[in-house]
Motif scaffolding. Structure first.
Motif, PDB file in Angstrom:
ATOM      1  N   PRO A  12     -22.397  20.416  -3.016  1.00  0.00           N
ATOM      2  CA  PRO A  12     -22.450  18.970  -2.855  1.00  0.00           C
ATOM      3  C   PRO A  12     -21.148  18.274  -3.264  1.00  0.00           C
ATOM      4  O   PRO A  12     -20.835  17.211  -2.769  1.00  0.00           O
ATOM      5  CB  PRO A  12     -23.600  18.537  -3.762  1.00  0.00           C
ATOM      6  N   VAL A  13     -20.375  18.918  -4.116  1.00  0.00           N
ATOM      7  CA  VAL A  13     -19.129  18.328  -4.611  1.00  0.00           C
ATOM      8  C   VAL A  13     -18.143  18.109  -3.469  1.00  0.00           C
ATOM      9  O   VAL A  13     -17.429  17.122  -3.416  1.00  0.00           O
ATOM     10  CB  VAL A  13     -18.460  19.255  -5.669  1.00  0.00           C
ATOM     11  N   ARG A  14     -18.154  19.071  -2.515  1.00  0.00           N
ATOM     12  CA  ARG A  14     -17.169  19.004  -1.442  1.00  0.00           C
ATOM     13  C   ARG A  14     -17.545  18.029  -0.339  1.00  0.00           C
ATOM     14  O   ARG A  14     -16.722  17.732   0.513  1.00  0.00           O
ATOM     15  CB  ARG A  14     -17.025  20.383  -0.821  1.00  0.00           C
ATOM     16  N   GLN A  15     -18.805  17.587  -0.323  1.00  0.00           N
ATOM     17  CA  GLN A  15     -19.264  16.735   0.782  1.00  0.00           C
ATOM     18  C   GLN A  15     -18.693  15.319   0.691  1.00  0.00           C
ATOM     19  O   GLN A  15     -18.293  14.750   1.688  1.00  0.00           O
ATOM     20  CB  GLN A  15     -20.799  16.671   0.796  1.00  0.00           C
ATOM     21  N   TRP A  16     -18.651  14.770  -0.514  1.00  0.00           N
ATOM     22  CA  TRP A  16     -18.287  13.366  -0.662  1.00  0.00           C
ATOM     23  C   TRP A  16     -16.892  13.009  -0.175  1.00  0.00           C
ATOM     24  O   TRP A  16     -16.726  12.002   0.508  1.00  0.00           O
ATOM     25  CB  TRP A  16     -18.498  12.906  -2.114  1.00  0.00           C
ATOM     26  N   PHE A  37     -17.138  12.736   3.493  1.00  0.00           N
ATOM     27  CA  PHE A  37     -17.910  11.542   3.851  1.00  0.00           C
ATOM     28  C   PHE A  37     -17.008  10.312   3.730  1.00  0.00           C
ATOM     29  O   PHE A  37     -16.959   9.466   4.621  1.00  0.00           O
ATOM     30  CB  PHE A  37     -19.125  11.415   2.915  1.00  0.00           C
ATOM     31  N   ALA A  38     -16.245  10.261   2.622  1.00  0.00           N
ATOM     32  CA  ALA A  38     -15.343   9.127   2.379  1.00  0.00           C
ATOM     33  C   ALA A  38     -14.241   9.076   3.429  1.00  0.00           C
ATOM     34  O   ALA A  38     -13.864   8.002   3.900  1.00  0.00           O
ATOM     35  CB  ALA A  38     -14.754   9.226   0.976  1.00  0.00           C
ATOM     36  N   ARG A  39     -13.745  10.266   3.842  1.00  0.00           N
ATOM     37  CA  ARG A  39     -12.701  10.279   4.874  1.00  0.00           C
ATOM     38  C   ARG A  39     -13.254   9.780   6.207  1.00  0.00           C
ATOM     39  O   ARG A  39     -12.558   9.090   6.956  1.00  0.00           O
ATOM     40  CB  ARG A  39     -12.130  11.688   5.029  1.00  0.00           C
ATOM     41  N   GLY A  40     -14.505  10.131   6.480  1.00  0.00           N
ATOM     42  CA  GLY A  40     -15.172   9.602   7.677  1.00  0.00           C
ATOM     43  C   GLY A  40     -15.293   8.094   7.611  1.00  0.00           C
ATOM     44  O   GLY A  40     -15.036   7.386   8.585  1.00  0.00           O
ATOM     45  N   MET A  41     -15.671   7.585   6.427  1.00  0.00           N
ATOM     46  CA  MET A  41     -15.819   6.137   6.231  1.00  0.00           C
ATOM     47  C   MET A  41     -14.511   5.397   6.514  1.00  0.00           C
ATOM     48  O   MET A  41     -14.515   4.322   7.092  1.00  0.00           O
ATOM     49  CB  MET A  41     -16.241   5.833   4.786  1.00  0.00           C
ATOM     50  N   ARG A  75     -10.684  14.413  15.967  1.00  0.00           N
ATOM     51  CA  ARG A  75     -10.298  14.743  14.597  1.00  0.00           C
ATOM     52  C   ARG A  75     -11.026  15.928  13.975  1.00  0.00           C
ATOM     53  O   ARG A  75     -10.596  16.437  12.941  1.00  0.00           O
ATOM     54  CB  ARG A  75     -10.516  13.512  13.705  1.00  0.00           C
ATOM     55  N   ILE A  76     -12.136  16.379  14.593  1.00  0.00           N
ATOM     56  CA  ILE A  76     -13.018  17.320  13.907  1.00  0.00           C
ATOM     57  C   ILE A  76     -12.339  18.665  13.604  1.00  0.00           C
ATOM     58  O   ILE A  76     -12.663  19.325  12.619  1.00  0.00           O
ATOM     59  CB  ILE A  76     -14.330  17.531  14.715  1.00  0.00           C
ATOM     60  N   HIS A  77     -11.356  19.081  14.435  1.00  0.00           N
ATOM     61  CA  HIS A  77     -10.719  20.373  14.183  1.00  0.00           C
ATOM     62  C   HIS A  77      -9.781  20.325  12.968  1.00  0.00           C
ATOM     63  O   HIS A  77      -9.306  21.356  12.517  1.00  0.00           O
ATOM     64  CB  HIS A  77      -9.982  20.866  15.434  1.00  0.00           C
ATOM     65  N   THR A  78      -9.544  19.113  12.421  1.00  0.00           N
ATOM     66  CA  THR A  78      -8.746  19.018  11.192  1.00  0.00           C
ATOM     67  C   THR A  78      -9.645  19.031   9.948  1.00  0.00           C
ATOM     68  O   THR A  78      -9.147  18.981   8.830  1.00  0.00           O
ATOM     69  CB  THR A  78      -7.905  17.722  11.170  1.00  0.00           C
ATOM     70  N   VAL A  79     -10.971  19.051  10.184  1.00  0.00           N
ATOM     71  CA  VAL A  79     -11.931  19.034   9.068  1.00  0.00           C
ATOM     72  C   VAL A  79     -12.536  20.422   8.927  1.00  0.00           C
ATOM     73  O   VAL A  79     -12.943  21.014   9.931  1.00  0.00           O
ATOM     74  CB  VAL A  79     -13.054  18.003   9.339  1.00  0.00           C
ATOM     75  N   PRO A  80     -12.601  20.978   7.707  1.00  0.00           N
ATOM     76  CA  PRO A  80     -13.222  22.299   7.549  1.00  0.00           C
ATOM     77  C   PRO A  80     -14.708  22.247   7.893  1.00  0.00           C
ATOM     78  O   PRO A  80     -15.359  21.225   7.706  1.00  0.00           O
ATOM     79  CB  PRO A  80     -13.019  22.617   6.062  1.00  0.00           C
ATOM     80  N   ARG A  81     -15.210  23.355   8.421  1.00  0.00           N
ATOM     81  CA  ARG A  81     -16.581  23.460   8.910  1.00  0.00           C
ATOM     82  C   ARG A  81     -17.615  22.845   7.945  1.00  0.00           C
ATOM     83  O   ARG A  81     -18.492  22.108   8.351  1.00  0.00           O
ATOM     84  CB  ARG A  81     -16.858  24.939   9.185  1.00  0.00           C
ATOM     85  N   GLU A  82     -17.476  23.118   6.630  1.00  0.00           N
ATOM     86  CA  GLU A  82     -18.511  22.663   5.676  1.00  0.00           C
ATOM     87  C   GLU A  82     -18.455  21.157   5.419  1.00  0.00           C
ATOM     88  O   GLU A  82     -19.374  20.591   4.846  1.00  0.00           O
ATOM     89  CB  GLU A  82     -18.425  23.443   4.351  1.00  0.00           C
ATOM     90  N   PHE A 124     -18.754  13.232   9.877  1.00  0.00           N
ATOM     91  CA  PHE A 124     -19.376  12.481  10.971  1.00  0.00           C
ATOM     92  C   PHE A 124     -20.344  11.425  10.445  1.00  0.00           C
ATOM     93  O   PHE A 124     -20.366  10.286  10.919  1.00  0.00           O
ATOM     94  CB  PHE A 124     -20.102  13.424  11.944  1.00  0.00           C
ATOM     95  N   ALA A 125     -21.151  11.805   9.425  1.00  0.00           N
ATOM     96  CA  ALA A 125     -22.118  10.867   8.844  1.00  0.00           C
ATOM     97  C   ALA A 125     -21.402   9.666   8.237  1.00  0.00           C
ATOM     98  O   ALA A 125     -21.822   8.517   8.412  1.00  0.00           O
ATOM     99  CB  ALA A 125     -22.974  11.569   7.792  1.00  0.00           C
ATOM    100  N   GLY A 126     -20.301   9.915   7.522  1.00  0.00           N
ATOM    101  CA  GLY A 126     -19.540   8.836   6.895  1.00  0.00           C
ATOM    102  C   GLY A 126     -19.012   7.863   7.924  1.00  0.00           C
ATOM    103  O   GLY A 126     -19.127   6.642   7.771  1.00  0.00           O
TER     104      GLY A 126
END
Lengths: 246, 117
Positions: free
Chosen positions: A6-10, A13-17, A128-135, A141-143
């Motif tokens: 969960p630590v890596r998700q935020w 998410f913030a970068r998506g925002m 942009r998605i290929h610059t984001v790691p799979r996890e 996207f949600a952000g």
């Protein structure tokens, strides 16, 4: 989600925002101000205009829905018209899902997040998605999806009263944003040639099939045009490979 | 069909929920179920992406040729000309979306302004 840390998700998410400050997001906001003017002119009350933006979240579908409500269409007629204009979302979501989902992403989460898929989120994510790691992809996207839709819902609520003073020329300019933006951003985000073939063929076939059959024109232009582009790219590929070998 | 007063107030929202929300999200849900079976970079995915693109292209053409709202009052040559000018500028200036938008808006607003007088 539990197996993912969960630590890596935020941060993702913030970068998506932060995508809310990107050019595609700003252009979409302009297009929604234009939509607001259309809804006001059509006599859609504020509450219904805001509700529609949150619930439908697809500009062409919202324009079709208002048109149907204005014409006094029955519920089934309006639903069919909107469903036909929204059909394009199925292949768009289907193309996006394999790019964003991780190994353990639950289906319910994908179903929930799919609501945010419209042209802007699709183009933004595909670019942009290929610059984001799979996890981090689902969080990214949600952000973006959550922030851009909430921003536009608020924007529609706030600009609704202002829009009545907007001159017709400016409103037309805002309305023009959507097609030009769709055209250029999809072209720029195409990483394989069949996307550009599909764009050109769809632009030609769209009006042709619209004249022949207004109800099913979009669907026919999409399926036939997309298939033609796909076959064209495949055969050019085969010919090139043959020439390269000989 | 006789409806009560409270029903009348809620009816547009129910209408939007069914004819708008459900009619749109059903495709998104089907897309998720379909997309889950697709492998990244499979042939089927390439075809589906082409179909999605052609569908959006058809929507673009319809927005330009058969518009609604404030655009409907403007001449079709101006709308198509503005979009075309923007797209050409976009291609010339290394596919910068912002260039395309600015040029097409300039042609459209300029053309409409001078056309009106």
């Amino acid at each position: 989600m539990k197996s993912e840390t969960p630590v890596r998700q935020w941060p993702w998410f913030a970068r998506g925002m932060r995508g809310v400050f990107s050019a595609p997001a700003l252009i979409l906001m302009g297009a929604f101000v234009g939509f607001c003017g259309f809804a006001f002119e059509a006599g859609m009350p504020l509450g219904q205009t805001v509700f529609m933006t949150a619930a439908v979240w697809a500009l062409p579908a919202q324009i079709v829905l208002i048109g149907a409500m204005l014409a006094g269409a029955s519920l089934p007629t309006a639903a069919i018209a909107v469903a036909l204009s929204s059909m394009r979302l199925m292949p768009m979501v289907a193309a996006l899902v394999p790019q964003i989902r991780g190994k353990s992403t639950p289906t319910w989460l994908l179903l929930l997040l799919s609501h945010f898929v419209a042209v802007t989120a699709w183009v933004f994510t595909m670019q942009r998605i290929h610059t984001v790691p799979r996890e981090g992809r689902v969080a990214f996207f949600a952000g973006f999806g959550l922030t851009i839709s909430v921003t536009n819902i608020v924007l529609v609520a706030v600009t609704y009263d202002v829009i009545s003073h907007l001159p017709g020329l400016l409103a037309g300019g805002l309305f023009l944003l959507t097609p030009v933006y769709f055209l250029t951003s999809i072209w720029a985000s195409a990483r394989t040639p069949e996307i550009q073939y599909a764009m050109v063929i769809g632009l030609v076939l769209g009006p042709v099939f619209h004249v022949i059959t207004p109800e099913y024109g979009l669907l026919l232009a999409g399926v036939l045009g997309g298939t033609l582009a796909f076959v064209l790219e495949r055969s050019i590929n085969v010919m090139r490979r043959r020439n390269g070998a000989g | 069909m006789p409806v009560s007063l409270s029903m009348q107030a809620f009816w547009p929202y129910i209408f939007i929920a069914i004819a708008g929300w459900l009619a749109t999200d059903i495709w998104r849900w089907l897309g998720v179920l379909l997309g889950k079976r697709l492998l990244e970079e499979s042939i089927a995915l390439i075809w589906i992406r082409a179909v999605a693109t052609a569908l959006v292209a058809a929507v673009i053409a319809r927005l330009l040729l058969y518009p609604s709202g404030a655009l409907a009052a403007t001449p079709v040559t101006l709308r198509v000309g503005a979009a075309l000018a923007g797209f050409l500028a976009f291609l010339v200036f290394r596919q910068r979306v912002v260039v395309g938008i600015v040029v097409s808006e300039a042609v459209f607003l300029g053309g409409a302004w001078f056309g009106l007088r």
